[in-house]
Write a protein that holds these residues in place. Structure first.
Motif, short mmCIF file in Angstrom:
data_model
loop_
_atom_site.label_atom_id
_atom_site.label_comp_id
_atom_site.label_asym_id
_atom_site.label_seq_id
_atom_site.Cartn_x
_atom_site.Cartn_y
_atom_site.Cartn_z
N TRP A 53 -22.54 41.39 -12.13
CA TRP A 53 -23.14 40.06 -12.16
C TRP A 53 -24.56 40.10 -12.70
N THR A 54 -25.32 41.12 -12.30
CA THR A 54 -26.74 41.17 -12.67
C THR A 54 -26.94 41.53 -14.13
N GLY A 55 -26.38 42.64 -14.57
CA GLY A 55 -26.64 43.13 -15.92
C GLY A 55 -25.63 42.69 -16.95
N GLY A 56 -24.43 42.31 -16.51
CA GLY A 56 -23.42 41.84 -17.44
C GLY A 56 -22.58 42.92 -18.09
N SER A 57 -22.77 44.19 -17.71
CA SER A 57 -21.93 45.22 -18.31
C SER A 57 -20.50 45.04 -17.81
N THR A 58 -19.56 45.55 -18.63
CA THR A 58 -18.15 45.29 -18.36
C THR A 58 -17.33 46.57 -18.35
N TYR A 59 -16.15 46.46 -17.77
CA TYR A 59 -15.24 47.60 -17.63
C TYR A 59 -13.83 47.07 -17.69
N TYR A 60 -12.98 47.71 -18.51
CA TYR A 60 -11.62 47.23 -18.70
C TYR A 60 -10.60 48.35 -18.48
N ASP A 62 -7.27 50.17 -19.83
CA ASP A 62 -6.95 50.44 -21.23
C ASP A 62 -6.00 49.43 -21.85
N PHE A 63 -5.02 48.96 -21.09
CA PHE A 63 -3.98 48.15 -21.71
C PHE A 63 -4.43 46.72 -22.04
N VAL A 64 -5.64 46.33 -21.69
CA VAL A 64 -6.14 45.01 -22.09
C VAL A 64 -7.33 45.09 -23.04
N LYS A 65 -7.79 46.30 -23.30
CA LYS A 65 -8.93 46.44 -24.20
C LYS A 65 -8.60 45.86 -25.57
N GLY A 66 -9.50 45.05 -26.09
CA GLY A 66 -9.30 44.42 -27.37
C GLY A 66 -8.56 43.09 -27.29
N ARG A 67 -7.95 42.80 -26.14
CA ARG A 67 -7.23 41.54 -25.98
C ARG A 67 -7.91 40.62 -24.96
N PHE A 68 -8.43 41.20 -23.89
CA PHE A 68 -9.04 40.42 -22.82
C PHE A 68 -10.56 40.62 -22.84
N THR A 69 -11.28 39.57 -22.47
CA THR A 69 -12.73 39.65 -22.37
C THR A 69 -13.18 38.99 -21.07
N ILE A 70 -13.96 39.72 -20.29
CA ILE A 70 -14.52 39.17 -19.07
C ILE A 70 -15.97 38.78 -19.34
N SER A 71 -16.37 37.66 -18.74
CA SER A 71 -17.75 37.20 -18.91
C SER A 71 -18.15 36.42 -17.66
N ARG A 72 -19.43 36.12 -17.54
CA ARG A 72 -19.87 35.29 -16.41
C ARG A 72 -20.95 34.33 -16.88
N ASP A 73 -20.99 33.19 -16.21
CA ASP A 73 -22.00 32.16 -16.48
C ASP A 73 -22.80 32.03 -15.19
N LYS A 74 -23.99 32.59 -15.20
CA LYS A 74 -24.79 32.61 -13.97
C LYS A 74 -25.10 31.21 -13.44
N PRO A 75 -25.61 30.30 -14.27
CA PRO A 75 -25.93 28.96 -13.73
C PRO A 75 -24.73 28.26 -13.12
N LYS A 76 -23.54 28.52 -13.66
CA LYS A 76 -22.34 27.88 -13.13
C LYS A 76 -21.67 28.71 -12.04
N ASN A 101 -22.15 46.10 -5.10
CA ASN A 101 -22.28 47.42 -5.70
C ASN A 101 -23.56 47.47 -6.50
N TYR A 102 -24.61 48.04 -5.92
CA TYR A 102 -25.88 48.14 -6.64
C TYR A 102 -25.91 49.32 -7.60
N GLY A 103 -24.89 50.16 -7.59
CA GLY A 103 -24.88 51.31 -8.47
C GLY A 103 -24.31 51.00 -9.83
N SER A 104 -24.22 52.01 -10.65
CA SER A 104 -23.74 51.85 -12.02
C SER A 104 -22.27 52.24 -12.18
N THR A 105 -21.64 52.71 -11.11
CA THR A 105 -20.25 53.13 -11.19
C THR A 105 -19.32 51.94 -11.07
#
Length: 126
Positions: A53-60, A62-76, A101-105
């Motif tokens: 939520w804070t930094g916006g980095s993402t993790y997928y 394998d079987f959805v990579k290139g097809r699915f995209t996760i995102s967030r809208d903080k104000p909403k 999860n305050y860590g990077s894992t």
């Protein structure tokens, strides 16, 4: 009280797109990972994607990579899952989840997530 409410599911044809939404409320989500999981009939719940939520980095997965995209809208306070090139194998109930999860894992285990939505059905016809 944390609430996660999914929407946007439906019946589509193979090759179509859908965008799922997860409206989050009840607290600030700074420091949280927001994830999407899915569960097909007779199968275990499986991880799809997550976003910090804070930094916006993402993790997928394998079987959805290139097809699915996760995102967030903080104000909403909303997390999205854009799903393109849908296949019949993507048919499932899709769940939004949250974990502190305050860590990077990352974790792809459903047991690591504390809060869950009620799910939204996605059906892809071939």
């Amino acid at each position: 009280q944390v609430q996660l409410v999914e929407s946007g599911g439906g019946l589509v044809q193979a090759g179509d797109s859908l965008r799922l939404s997860c409206a989050a409320s009840g607290r600030t989500f700074s420091g949280y990972d927001m994830g999407w999981f899915r569960q097909a009939p007779g199968k275990e719940r499986e991880f799809v994607a997550a976003i910090k939520w804070t930094g916006g980095s993402t993790y997928y997965v394998d079987f959805v990579k290139g097809r699915f995209t996760i995102s967030r809208d903080k104000p909403k306070n909303t997390v999205y899952l854009q799903m393109n090139s849908l296949e019949s194998a993507d048919t499932a109930v899709y769940y939004c989840a949250a974990r502190l999860n305050y860590g990077s894992t990352w974790s792809s285990s459903s047991y690591a997530y504390t809060y869950w939505g009620q799910g939204t059905q996605v059906t892809v016809s071939s």
